[in-house]
Motif scaffolding. Structure first.
Motif, mmCIF file in Angstrom:
data_model
loop_
_atom_site.group_PDB
_atom_site.id
_atom_site.type_symbol
_atom_site.label_atom_id
_atom_site.label_comp_id
_atom_site.label_asym_id
_atom_site.label_seq_id
_atom_site.Cartn_x
_atom_site.Cartn_y
_atom_site.Cartn_z
ATOM 1 N N GLY A 64 43.762 32.453 37.541
ATOM 2 C CA GLY A 64 44.233 33.556 38.381
ATOM 3 C C GLY A 64 43.236 34.004 39.432
ATOM 4 O O GLY A 64 43.567 34.834 40.273
ATOM 5 N N SER A 65 42.029 33.452 39.386
ATOM 6 C CA SER A 65 41.003 33.857 40.360
ATOM 7 C C SER A 65 40.821 32.762 41.397
ATOM 8 O O SER A 65 40.795 31.581 41.066
ATOM 9 N N LEU A 66 40.645 33.168 42.654
ATOM 10 C CA LEU A 66 40.422 32.188 43.714
ATOM 11 C C LEU A 66 38.937 31.965 43.979
ATOM 12 O O LEU A 66 38.584 31.031 44.695
ATOM 13 N N ARG A 67 38.075 32.809 43.430
ATOM 14 C CA ARG A 67 36.672 32.708 43.851
ATOM 15 C C ARG A 67 35.953 31.555 43.159
ATOM 16 O O ARG A 67 36.254 31.211 42.004
ATOM 17 N N LYS A 68 34.999 30.980 43.927
ATOM 18 C CA LYS A 68 34.277 29.803 43.427
ATOM 19 C C LYS A 68 33.550 30.071 42.121
ATOM 20 O O LYS A 68 33.584 29.258 41.216
ATOM 21 N N GLY A 69 32.871 31.205 42.044
ATOM 22 C CA GLY A 69 32.053 31.483 40.851
ATOM 23 C C GLY A 69 32.818 32.174 39.740
ATOM 24 O O GLY A 69 32.211 32.821 38.893
ATOM 25 N N SER A 70 34.116 32.017 39.728
ATOM 26 C CA SER A 70 34.977 32.746 38.785
ATOM 27 C C SER A 70 34.652 32.448 37.316
ATOM 28 O O SER A 70 34.586 31.286 36.902
ATOM 29 N N TYR A 71 34.483 33.508 36.539
ATOM 30 C CA TYR A 71 34.310 33.333 35.095
ATOM 31 C C TYR A 71 35.575 32.741 34.463
ATOM 32 O O TYR A 71 35.502 31.923 33.538
ATOM 33 N N ASN A 72 36.720 33.165 34.941
ATOM 34 C CA ASN A 72 37.967 32.638 34.371
ATOM 35 C C ASN A 72 38.119 31.146 34.649
ATOM 36 O O ASN A 72 38.634 30.404 33.820
ATOM 37 N N ARG A 73 37.648 30.728 35.824
ATOM 38 C CA ARG A 73 37.664 29.291 36.132
ATOM 39 C C ARG A 73 36.706 28.547 35.205
ATOM 40 O O ARG A 73 36.999 27.442 34.740
ATOM 41 N N THR A 124 43.052 34.215 33.495
ATOM 42 C CA THR A 124 43.118 35.106 34.656
ATOM 43 C C THR A 124 42.287 36.369 34.514
ATOM 44 O O THR A 124 42.180 36.931 33.419
ATOM 45 N N PRO A 125 41.711 36.816 35.625
ATOM 46 C CA PRO A 125 41.101 38.143 35.602
ATOM 47 C C PRO A 125 42.160 39.232 35.653
ATOM 48 O O PRO A 125 43.337 38.947 35.926
ATOM 49 N N GLU A 126 41.716 40.433 35.398
ATOM 50 C CA GLU A 126 42.559 41.621 35.552
ATOM 51 C C GLU A 126 42.107 42.326 36.827
ATOM 52 O O GLU A 126 40.902 42.555 36.997
ATOM 53 N N TYR A 127 43.036 42.619 37.695
ATOM 54 C CA TYR A 127 42.722 43.407 38.891
ATOM 55 C C TYR A 127 43.475 44.729 38.788
ATOM 56 O O TYR A 127 44.713 44.748 38.735
ATOM 57 N N ASN A 128 42.732 45.810 38.782
ATOM 58 C CA ASN A 128 43.356 47.140 38.746
ATOM 59 C C ASN A 128 44.421 47.246 37.654
ATOM 60 O O ASN A 128 45.559 47.652 37.884
ATOM 61 N N PHE A 129 44.006 46.798 36.469
ATOM 62 C CA PHE A 129 44.833 46.839 35.251
ATOM 63 C C PHE A 129 46.054 45.924 35.327
ATOM 64 O O PHE A 129 46.999 46.061 34.543
ATOM 65 N N SER A 130 46.079 44.971 36.253
ATOM 66 C CA SER A 130 47.259 44.108 36.364
ATOM 67 C C SER A 130 46.875 42.723 36.893
ATOM 68 O O SER A 130 45.713 42.321 36.796
ATOM 69 N N ALA A 144 42.634 42.894 28.794
ATOM 70 C CA ALA A 144 43.788 43.089 27.898
ATOM 71 C C ALA A 144 45.025 43.539 28.671
ATOM 72 O O ALA A 144 46.144 43.124 28.373
ATOM 73 N N ARG A 145 44.804 44.365 29.687
ATOM 74 C CA ARG A 145 45.976 44.955 30.343
ATOM 75 C C ARG A 145 46.698 43.972 31.245
ATOM 76 O O ARG A 145 47.927 43.998 31.341
ATOM 77 N N VAL A 146 45.951 43.059 31.872
ATOM 78 C CA VAL A 146 46.649 42.051 32.690
ATOM 79 C C VAL A 146 47.528 41.172 31.803
ATOM 80 O O VAL A 146 48.598 40.723 32.195
ATOM 81 N N ALA A 178 39.237 36.823 31.047
ATOM 82 C CA ALA A 178 37.816 37.133 30.924
ATOM 83 C C ALA A 178 37.461 38.205 31.936
ATOM 84 O O ALA A 178 37.953 38.193 33.065
ATOM 85 N N SER A 179 36.595 39.125 31.507
ATOM 86 C CA SER A 179 36.146 40.193 32.396
ATOM 87 C C SER A 179 34.733 40.601 32.005
ATOM 88 O O SER A 179 34.406 40.622 30.813
ATOM 89 N N PRO A 180 33.914 40.951 32.976
ATOM 90 C CA PRO A 180 32.606 41.511 32.625
ATOM 91 C C PRO A 180 32.761 42.875 31.933
ATOM 92 O O PRO A 180 31.861 43.325 31.247
ATOM 93 N N GLY A 181 33.902 43.499 32.093
ATOM 94 C CA GLY A 181 34.159 44.794 31.451
ATOM 95 C C GLY A 181 34.429 44.629 29.963
ATOM 96 O O GLY A 181 34.635 43.510 29.479
HETATM 97 C C1 LIG Z 1 40.273 44.099 43.083
HETATM 98 C C2 LIG Z 1 39.569 44.060 41.758
HETATM 99 C C3 LIG Z 1 40.049 44.837 40.715
HETATM 100 C C4 LIG Z 1 39.444 44.763 39.460
HETATM 101 N N1 LIG Z 1 40.001 45.458 38.431
HETATM 102 C C5 LIG Z 1 39.555 45.230 37.168
HETATM 103 C C6 LIG Z 1 40.272 45.750 36.038
HETATM 104 O O1 LIG Z 1 41.265 46.418 36.153
HETATM 105 N N2 LIG Z 1 39.797 45.455 34.810
HETATM 106 C C7 LIG Z 1 38.683 44.682 34.600
HETATM 107 O O2 LIG Z 1 38.316 44.423 33.459
HETATM 108 N N3 LIG Z 1 37.983 44.181 35.652
HETATM 109 C C8 LIG Z 1 38.398 44.429 36.927
HETATM 110 N N4 LIG Z 1 37.745 43.892 37.997
HETATM 111 C C9 LIG Z 1 36.488 43.151 37.769
HETATM 112 C C10 LIG Z 1 36.789 41.701 37.445
HETATM 113 O O3 LIG Z 1 37.059 41.575 36.065
HETATM 114 C C11 LIG Z 1 35.585 40.835 37.813
HETATM 115 O O4 LIG Z 1 35.366 40.883 39.198
HETATM 116 C C12 LIG Z 1 35.769 39.408 37.333
HETATM 117 O O5 LIG Z 1 34.549 38.706 37.468
HETATM 118 C C13 LIG Z 1 36.868 38.700 38.119
HETATM 119 O O6 LIG Z 1 37.198 37.492 37.520
HETATM 120 P P1 LIG Z 1 36.599 36.100 37.990
HETATM 121 O O7 LIG Z 1 35.134 36.122 37.637
HETATM 122 O O8 LIG Z 1 37.343 35.074 37.213
HETATM 123 O O9 LIG Z 1 36.813 35.974 39.478
HETATM 124 C C14 LIG Z 1 38.310 43.956 39.275
HETATM 125 C C15 LIG Z 1 37.818 43.205 40.339
HETATM 126 C C16 LIG Z 1 38.432 43.241 41.556
HETATM 127 C C17 LIG Z 1 37.920 42.373 42.679
#
Ligand SMILES: Cc1cc2nc3c(=O)[nH]c(=O)nc-3n(C[C@H](O)[C@H](O)[C@H](O)COP(=O)(O)O)c2cc1C
Length: 187
Positions: A9-18, A77-83, A121-123, A113-116
């Motif tokens: 779900g992440s497009l970034r090169k250094g993505s943890y989910n990738r 996939t990462p979670e963005y803004n709880f989704s 969980a919410r996504v 995966a999330s650094p949080g």
């Molecule tokens: C727009 C945006 C919203 C985010 N919202 C959340 C969130 O709701 N919950 C969470 O745990 N992390 C959130 N994050 C932090 C991401 O978990 C973190 O950037 C993660 O490394 C993204 O995944 P990736 O490493 O696979 O790209 C958000 C990051 C971005 C850029």
């Protein structure tokens, strides 16, 4: 044994989910193959006017064909803004408009995966809800939420260095193979 397509779900090169997605073959049961889905990074935002004038972008059909050909789909996939990240939501929206919608009846597993601390969980619940509408068969358990992922994944090598995380992933893949078999997929 099943062939699986994995969607990051992440497009970034250094993505943890990738990184997690790339590690999946290491934890897969014997015979399960896992390959990355075709990219959806360049898709335009879904717009019915595009669909009705130019038709579906080629990348939509390529992604849908890969999903149809697979015995199962795993989302990392990462979670963005709880989704869901917008690009992933957009890709699912595009393929969902195809005739012979590719998620219908398709076994699906979800990892995040999330650094949080909550690990995305919410996504997962939002993605599950979408999969209900698309009539996919989503594996319930075991769940894989990788919280605090920056400490569990070596971002130089992409390797998962946390034993408990490795175990959860292996257990989910094992359960997913059985789940696919139960629903008539390859054993
Ligand atoms: C727009 C945006 C919203 C985010 N919202 C959340 C969130 O709701 N919950 C969470 O745990 N992390 C959130 N994050 C932090 C991401 O978990 C973190 O950037 C993660 O490394 C993204 O995944 P990736 O490493 O696979 O790209 C958000 C990051 C971005 C850029």
């Amino acid at each position: 044994m099943p062939n699986i397509v994995a969607i990051c779900g992440s497009l970034r090169k250094g993505s943890y989910n990738r990184m997690v997605m790339n590690q999946l073959p290491r934890f897969a049961p014997a015979g399960m193959t896992i390959k990355e889905a075709p990219s959806f990074a360049e898709l335009p935002h879904y717009n019915a006017d595009i669909q009705n004038s130019a038709g579906f972008p080629a990348a939509v059909n390529t992604l849908a064909d890969a999903i149809r050909a697979a015995d199962g789909v795993i989302f990392c996939t990462p979670e963005y803004n709880f989704s869901l990240p917008g690009a992933l939501k957009n890709a699912i929206d595009w393929v969902s408009r195809l005739p012979n919608q590719p998620f219908a009846g398709k076994p699906v597993a979800i990892q995040s995966a999330s650094p949080g601390p909550v690990g995305g969980a919410r996504v997962q619940y939002d993605l599950r809800r979408m999969m209900v509408f698309l009539d996919a068969l989503t594996l319930n358990k075991p769940e894989v939420f990788i919280g605090g992922c920056a400490a569990k994944i070596d971002d130089k090598t992409g390797e998962i260095k946390d034993e408990a995380t490795s175990k959860f992933i292996a257990q989910q893949l094992e359960a997913f193979a059985k789940f696919i078999a139960l629903h008539g997929g390859k054993v």
